[in-house]
Design a protein around this motif. Sequence first.
Motif, PDB file in Angstrom:
ATOM      1  N   ARG A  72     -11.124  28.336   8.465  1.00 22.14           N
ATOM      2  CA  ARG A  72      -9.224  27.887   9.637  1.00 22.14           C
ATOM      3  C   ARG A  72      -8.602  29.087   9.596  1.00 22.14           C
ATOM      4  N   ARG A 119       2.843  18.252  21.356  1.00 22.73           N
ATOM      5  CA  ARG A 119       2.917  18.887  20.682  1.00 22.73           C
ATOM      6  C   ARG A 119       2.248  20.691  20.895  1.00 22.73           C
ATOM      7  N   LYS A 149      -3.175  27.264  12.556  1.00 29.59           N
ATOM      8  CA  LYS A 149      -2.005  26.577  12.946  1.00 29.59           C
ATOM      9  C   LYS A 149      -0.820  27.666  12.225  1.00 29.59           C
ATOM     10  N   TYR A 154       5.114  24.718  14.537  1.00 23.98           N
ATOM     11  CA  TYR A 154       5.428  24.129  13.805  1.00 23.98           C
ATOM     12  C   TYR A 154       7.037  23.701  13.934  1.00 23.98           C
ATOM     13  N   GLU A 206      -2.647  13.436  16.191  1.00 26.96           N
ATOM     14  CA  GLU A 206      -1.962  13.542  14.942  1.00 26.96           C
ATOM     15  C   GLU A 206      -0.682  13.190  14.424  1.00 26.96           C
ATOM     16  N   GLY A 256       2.499  14.624  12.492  1.00 24.03           N
ATOM     17  CA  GLY A 256       3.093  16.206  12.106  1.00 24.03           C
ATOM     18  C   GLY A 256       2.514  17.196  11.590  1.00 24.03           C
ATOM     19  N   ALA A 257       1.933  16.850  10.176  1.00 26.82           N
ATOM     20  CA  ALA A 257       1.440  17.513   9.017  1.00 26.82           C
ATOM     21  C   ALA A 257       0.492  16.845   8.569  1.00 26.82           C
ATOM     22  N   LEU A 313      -5.237  20.315  14.266  1.00 27.48           N
ATOM     23  CA  LEU A 313      -6.021  20.377  13.641  1.00 27.48           C
ATOM     24  C   LEU A 313      -6.983  20.073  12.821  1.00 27.48           C
ATOM     25  N   GLY A 338      -8.591  19.038   9.974  1.00 24.15           N
ATOM     26  CA  GLY A 338      -8.188  18.815   9.008  1.00 24.15           C
ATOM     27  C   GLY A 338      -8.807  19.029   7.793  1.00 24.15           C
ATOM     28  N   VAL A 339      -8.792  19.405   6.802  1.00 24.74           N
ATOM     29  CA  VAL A 339      -9.709  18.928   5.636  1.00 24.74           C
ATOM     30  C   VAL A 339     -10.199  17.892   5.000  1.00 24.74           C
ATOM     31  N   THR A 340      -8.618  17.222   5.080  1.00 29.80           N
ATOM     32  CA  THR A 340      -9.122  16.344   4.208  1.00 29.80           C
ATOM     33  C   THR A 340      -9.451  14.862   5.087  1.00 29.80           C
ATOM     34  N   THR A 353      -3.753  17.603   3.296  1.00 27.47           N
ATOM     35  CA  THR A 353      -3.713  18.183   2.030  1.00 27.47           C
ATOM     36  C   THR A 353      -2.344  18.027   1.027  1.00 27.47           C
TER      37      THR A 353
HETATM   38  C1  LIG Z   1      -0.233  19.770  12.328  1.00 24.61           C
HETATM   39  C2  LIG Z   1      -1.592  19.185  10.974  1.00 24.61           C
HETATM   40  N1  LIG Z   1      -2.405  18.477  10.968  1.00 24.61           N
HETATM   41  C3  LIG Z   1      -3.324  17.851  10.066  1.00 24.61           C
HETATM   42  C4  LIG Z   1      -2.858  18.921   9.143  1.00 24.61           C
HETATM   43  C5  LIG Z   1      -4.230  18.297   7.900  1.00 24.61           C
HETATM   44  O1  LIG Z   1      -5.202  19.267   7.558  1.00 24.61           O
HETATM   45  P1  LIG Z   1      -5.259  19.285   6.456  1.00 24.61           P
HETATM   46  O2  LIG Z   1      -6.537  18.238   5.796  1.00 24.61           O
HETATM   47  O3  LIG Z   1      -6.898  20.197   6.182  1.00 24.61           O
HETATM   48  O4  LIG Z   1      -4.151  19.477   5.000  1.00 24.61           O
HETATM   49  C6  LIG Z   1      -2.414  18.959   9.149  1.00 24.61           C
HETATM   50  C7  LIG Z   1      -1.640  19.870   7.068  1.00 24.61           C
HETATM   51  O5  LIG Z   1      -2.521  20.635   6.834  1.00 24.61           O
HETATM   52  C8  LIG Z   1      -1.342  19.772   9.642  1.00 24.61           C
HETATM   53  O6  LIG Z   1      -0.017  20.581   9.546  1.00 24.61           O
END
Ligand SMILES: Cc1ncc(COP(=O)(O)O)c(C=O)c1O
Length: 354
Positions: free
Chosen positions: A96, A185, A195, A200, A231, A233-234, A255, A257-259, A301
């Motif tokens: 990523r 966003r 990212k 942000y 999604e 904010g983070a 995004l 996301g890895v999680t 994460t």
């Molecule tokens: C906007 C946004 N969406 C999703 C995620 C989740 O991604 P990840 O699971 O890779 O942390 C994040 C955090 O990194 C993020 O900032």
Amino acid sequence: MTATLDFKITKTQASRLSQVDFDNLPFGTIFSDHMFTADYQQGKWQNPQIIPFGDLSLSPATSALHYGQAFFEGMKGFRQVNGKVAVFRPWKNHARFNKSANRMCMPTIPEELFLESLKELINLDRDWVPHNDNQSLYIRPVMFATEPHLGVHPSESYKYILMTCPIGAYFNKNLKVKIETRYARSCEGGVGFAKNAGNYAASLYPTTIAQQEGFDQLIWTDAKEHAYIEETGASNVMFLINNVLITPNTKETILDGVTRDSVLQLARSWGIEVQERPIPVKEIIDSLQTGKLQEAYGVGTAAIIAPISEIGYKENLYQLADPATWTLSKKITQTLNDMRKGLSHDIFSWNFII
Ligand SMILES: Cc1ncc(COP(=O)(O)O)c(C=O)c1O
């Protein structure tokens, strides 16, 4: 001292470790003793080194400050029961990272450099990885344009920095979120999947408004109609409705996301039906009104699984059942936790052991 990739290591003369209160770790303000840095110049990465964590000296004309060529990643390292450190799926973050780099017209980083710098830095600052439950080492790679030039064009030079912070839980309460109906966003053709720092920055104003209204976070919706969930904010967002785990499909506005990917793989392996598809806001509101929305979370994460207990939409506020009664979110959290800490078998080979 040198590492496998031949980078120089300069150790700090005055470790700050003994000053850290490990029973009270805030997010992102306490930095481990060292950082890794490398410079991109004349078309290649140069001068890779580990040095004491500290300030940088920059020209006021540094192009990242003016035109925003900057992006980052976020990973976590966990103290395992055998004392080793497991970084969760850094290969995905590396992929990523390079996706963000390409979109921002910035150089990519070879996987070997990304992983080797991670390994050497964490090895050196191993004692900074916390031992307690709910604690981890947050790992922040960042890259930004360094050319001192007031002109809009891709910079000729860049800096890559890797830093780490011992942290406690990111959110320690259930979330009250607002479904955003005015601001966006990201949009089709934009940079939502990257990212980059600007994503942000742009989210701060709408998030601040939501916080003034008493919410913790926003759930972003599509930029055109504000009719589809994107999604938070983070973190990515997931809902359990009629025992089906649903989440927006990844596309260029979201995004990847890895999680998110990890949770979906776990859920599928347990035989839970998973749907990755556009999610109309209306479907979520209907499911709240009919009591069919069983669980909802932000997954990322930093937060891992952050239960959403209240959802605001337009003038209405909807309550979910008490997250303490949810079973799937608890199972996911426990399973991820056990795998990372080495308490259970790492069946998907997600841990990068240091
Ligand atoms: C906007 C946004 N969406 C999703 C995620 C989740 O991604 P990840 O699971 O890779 O942390 C994040 C955090 O990194 C993020 O900032």
